[in-house]
Design a protein around this motif. Structure first.
Motif, mmCIF file in Angstrom:
data_model
loop_
_atom_site.group_PDB
_atom_site.id
_atom_site.type_symbol
_atom_site.label_atom_id
_atom_site.label_comp_id
_atom_site.label_asym_id
_atom_site.label_seq_id
_atom_site.Cartn_x
_atom_site.Cartn_y
_atom_site.Cartn_z
ATOM 1 N N GLN A 167 -8.291 1.296 -2.129
ATOM 2 C CA GLN A 167 -7.462 2.063 -2.881
ATOM 3 C C GLN A 167 -6.072 2.343 -2.536
ATOM 4 O OE1 GLN A 167 -10.277 3.104 -2.116
ATOM 5 N NE2 GLN A 167 -11.798 3.445 -3.858
ATOM 6 N N GLU A 168 -5.692 2.073 -1.375
ATOM 7 C CA GLU A 168 -4.337 1.933 -0.900
ATOM 8 C C GLU A 168 -3.668 0.720 -0.358
ATOM 9 O OE1 GLU A 168 -3.353 5.155 2.051
ATOM 10 O OE2 GLU A 168 -4.931 6.478 0.819
ATOM 11 N N GLY A 169 -4.526 -0.420 -0.875
ATOM 12 C CA GLY A 169 -4.093 -1.791 -0.687
ATOM 13 C C GLY A 169 -3.610 -2.120 0.607
ATOM 14 N N VAL A 170 -2.571 -2.635 0.814
ATOM 15 C CA VAL A 170 -2.157 -3.272 1.978
ATOM 16 C C VAL A 170 -1.728 -2.221 2.890
ATOM 17 C CG1 VAL A 170 -0.611 -4.985 3.309
ATOM 18 C CG2 VAL A 170 -1.624 -5.645 0.969
ATOM 19 N N LEU A 171 -1.290 -1.115 2.446
ATOM 20 C CA LEU A 171 -1.055 0.045 3.301
ATOM 21 C C LEU A 171 -2.069 0.413 4.131
ATOM 22 C CD1 LEU A 171 0.921 1.944 0.733
ATOM 23 C CD2 LEU A 171 2.123 1.582 2.910
ATOM 24 N N LEU B 162 -4.940 -3.942 -6.993
ATOM 25 C CA LEU B 162 -4.641 -4.031 -5.601
ATOM 26 C C LEU B 162 -3.164 -4.339 -5.263
ATOM 27 C CD1 LEU B 162 -7.584 -6.045 -4.467
ATOM 28 C CD2 LEU B 162 -7.150 -3.947 -3.769
ATOM 29 N N LYS B 163 -2.470 -4.683 -6.302
ATOM 30 C CA LYS B 163 -1.050 -5.258 -6.128
ATOM 31 C C LYS B 163 -0.821 -5.916 -4.700
ATOM 32 C CE LYS B 163 0.975 -1.387 -8.807
ATOM 33 N NZ LYS B 163 -0.199 -0.467 -9.246
ATOM 34 N N PRO B 164 -1.178 -7.061 -4.838
ATOM 35 C CA PRO B 164 -1.271 -8.039 -3.669
ATOM 36 C C PRO B 164 0.098 -9.131 -3.792
ATOM 37 C CG PRO B 164 -2.834 -8.965 -5.202
ATOM 38 C CD PRO B 164 -1.995 -7.980 -6.025
ATOM 39 N N THR B 165 0.925 -9.186 -4.643
ATOM 40 C CA THR B 165 2.033 -10.039 -4.548
ATOM 41 C C THR B 165 3.199 -9.710 -3.800
ATOM 42 O OG1 THR B 165 3.262 -9.192 -6.337
ATOM 43 C CG2 THR B 165 1.274 -10.403 -7.232
ATOM 44 N N ALA B 166 4.068 -10.869 -3.618
ATOM 45 C CA ALA B 166 4.968 -10.585 -2.649
ATOM 46 C C ALA B 166 6.040 -9.550 -3.193
ATOM 47 C CB ALA B 166 5.941 -12.072 -2.575
#
Lengths: 290, 320
Positions: free
Chosen positions: A171-175, B248-252
């Motif tokens: 839920q905190e994605g790439v962070l 997930l907001k995975p874009t650049a």
């Protein structure tokens, strides 16, 4: 003082314990050997089944009680709160998941930090609370681990990490992913400063936690039967489309494959740690005295 | 090889085949074909611009995995000279999913490490679809340390669905291999520049992705888990991958907004798969500038800045 005398001294904390994973009633049926065990007896043996040795899951708070010398430890860094940087929602809002988990467990996130004595040796410790969203590591857990390590660096005392986690917090994605890099970078500072760092991997330790800080200790211990690995068994089974070997990803399997230093029974953990810290630090103590 | 088109690229494919059809009719057709073709080309360029200007996050995920997207080894001859591949982890084997070696990058001797997915079926299998095993990460570490000894900057190129989830990988310590790379890269005594050139898949990407600079090409993604994996866990159904990709907001652009990357490397109109040479040039220019900056930074400062950069990762609040 051993665990029996500690038990006698502080029966309230030992017997009261935390609510989750603490079976109620006079008798507990061990899920592993199916024997009925007297509740008090189970708790006296640190939630390890006296009949078969099955290690029941315990909370981070219980773990601290079992680990530290009586009246020597305090919980720290409790002021950090998870934000919702992605405004994440699946079937449920991430904010609500955090609220619900806090209500259920009583903790604010998935890691507890402590400073206390183990066998007379001051230790900075971070303990995962699996009950909080599967012990998943987001920005708060990552920061707390780092604070725990930095406390060890400042005080030049050992650092102990007890893991129980499904991995990074989606839920905190790439962070969340980046917490792996963040904690690993600080582990390097511990190494360079020759601060003893011991990891205890408990059931389960998977994914992003396994593939970062859990594996960076000077010594890596595991509890018997703990599931430990990078990819989950179901994912692997789906990917390779074959039956998994007997005992796959269990602590015993890892020991056999040369991946961990040893398996330690919870009832012998305190004495074991005291011994290890003493050995690791003997020379450094002498230098300090000389 | 004929190009492959994603669903949302269909209109482009249709126009393209029309253009090709017309062009092949040649001059003998009598009408002014050249003019007509030119018109269609202009129309197609406009269409490409329109379609690519509003790709959503799920489409971006598909673009990052586009079967025609250039891979690491497609860029090597275009961006570097004298590439010498260096194989193996010296302990178990040579993992085809990660390729490494030394080369010259615009006069600088550098160490290159990148994922390689494989183009045709045979190569895909040999490279395990770009999903590395422990020996792949250990080879990478060996090369990072070699680079450190000879003061060569490291450039990594990330393009993987993730680390290989297999019995063999677990038996040989997949977690340990990734963890060690994260730790060693955090303090390696040469500049490290990482670029996502396709899929940035979780820990398998991060294992060669810790450095002084992190860039993403325009049509790439970087995510803690694949949208399909996330959907399976949180929605209990992989069919929700599209929703998961959004969440997930995975874009650049997403990562730039979160301040997690240093920059977005532009791609030619229609994406890297439309013009590899141009893409390589655009990427080379950004990386050259980054490299010069890092080479001009004294080593102690570089290392301190990297530690700081890693230390401050994460967003949380303090309840006080």
């Amino acid at each position: 003082m051993n665990w029996i005398t500690r038990l006698i001294e502080r029966p309230s904390t030992m017997l009261g314990g935390s609510k989750q994973d603490m079976p109620e009633g006079l008798w507990i049926k061990c899920p592993d050997c199916c024997e009925a065990v007297y509740n008090k007896e189970m708790q006296r043996s640190l939630m390890v089944c006296p009949k078969c040795g099955h290690h029941h899951r315990i909370s981070a708070a219980q773990r601290a009680e079992f680990l530290f010398d009586a009246n020597t430890f305090e919980q720290l860094d409790t002021d950090l709160r998870s934000q919702d940087p992605l405004d994440f929602r699946d079937k449920k809002k991430y904010r609500d998941r955090i609220k619900d988990a806090s209500k259920k467990v009583g903790d604010e996130d998935s890691v507890r930090n402590y400073l206390g004595d183990i066998g007379g040796q001051t230790v900075s410790a971070s303990i995962f609370e699996f009950g909080f969203m599967g012990g998943s590591m987001g920005a708060v857990a990552g920061e707390k681990i780092v604070l725990g390590m930095e406390r060890a660096l400042e005080r030049r005392c050992p650092y102990l990490l007890v893991t129980a986690s499904g991995g990074a917090r989606m839920q905190e994605g790439v962070l969340s992913l980046m917490q792996m890099a963040k904690t690993s970078a600080v582990a390097k500072r511990l190494k360079d400063a020759r601060i003893p760092f011991i990891c205890l991997l408990t059931h389960p330790t998977m994914g992003g936690v396994s593939a970062s800080i859990a594996w960076l200790g000077d010594i890596i211990l595991a509890e018997p039967g703990a599931l430990i690995g990078f990819a989950g068994p179901r994912v692997i089974k789906e990917t390779v489309n074959q039956e998994l070997p007997e005992g796959f990803q269990r602590a015993e399997f890892l020991l056999q494959h040369g991946l961990i230093d040893d398996i330690v029974d919870r009832r012998e953990l305190r004495d074991g740690l005291k011994n290890l810290f003493g050995q690791l630090l003997q020379r450094i103590y002498r230098q300090a005295e000389g | 090889m004929p190009r492959s088109y994603l669903d949302f690229e269909r209109p482009i494919a249709e126009l393209t085949s029309k253009i090709e059809e017309l062009s092949s009719m040649g001059e003998d057709a009598g009408v002014n074909i050249a003019e007509e073709v030119e018109k269609l080309r202009t129309k197609r360029d406009k269409l490409i611009k329109q379609i690519y200007a509003k790709v959503d996050r799920w489409q971006m995920t598909q673009l990052a995995r586009h079967p025609d997207r250039p891979y690491f080894l497609d860029y090597v001859p275009l961006m570097f000279d004298g590439f010498q591949e260096l194989h193996g982890d010296r302990a178990f084997g040579d993992d085809g999913a990660i390729v490494g070696g030394m080369a010259y990058f615009r006069e600088h001797a550098v160490m290159l490490v990148g994922h390689q997915k494989g183009r045709d079926t045979k190569e895909k299998i040999r490279r395990n679809f770009g999903m590395a095993r422990p020996e792949g990460y250990r080879k990478a570490l060996r090369l990072f340390q070699l680079a450190e000894r000879f003061e060569m900057p490291v450039m990594t190129f990330i393009d993987t669905a993730g680390a290989w989830p297999g019995v063999d990988a677990e038996e040989r310590g997949q977690s340990e291999a990734i963890a060690r790379n994260l730790m060693e890269l955090s303090a390696i005594r040469v500049p490290v520049i990482c670029t996502v050139i396709g899929e940035g898949g979780s820990g398998g990407a991060l294992a060669i992705g810790v450095g002084d600079r992190l860039y993403m090409q325009e049509f790439t993604t970087y995510s803690v888990i694949s949208p399909e994996g996330c959907a399976a866990i949180l929605w209990h159904d992989r069919e929700y991958a599209e929703q998961a990709a959004e969440a997930l907001k995975p874009t650049a652009k997403d990562l730039k907004d979160l301040n997690l990357i240093d920059g977005i490397i532009p791609e030619p109109m229609g994406g890297a798969h439309g013009d590899v040479e141009k893409t390589a040039e655009l990427m080379g220019d950004v990386l050259e500038q980054a490299l010069s900056g890092l080479l001009a930074t004294p080593l102690p400062d570089l290392l301190e800045q990297r530690q700081k950069r890693l230390r401050q990762l994460g967003l949380f609040s303090s309840a006080g």
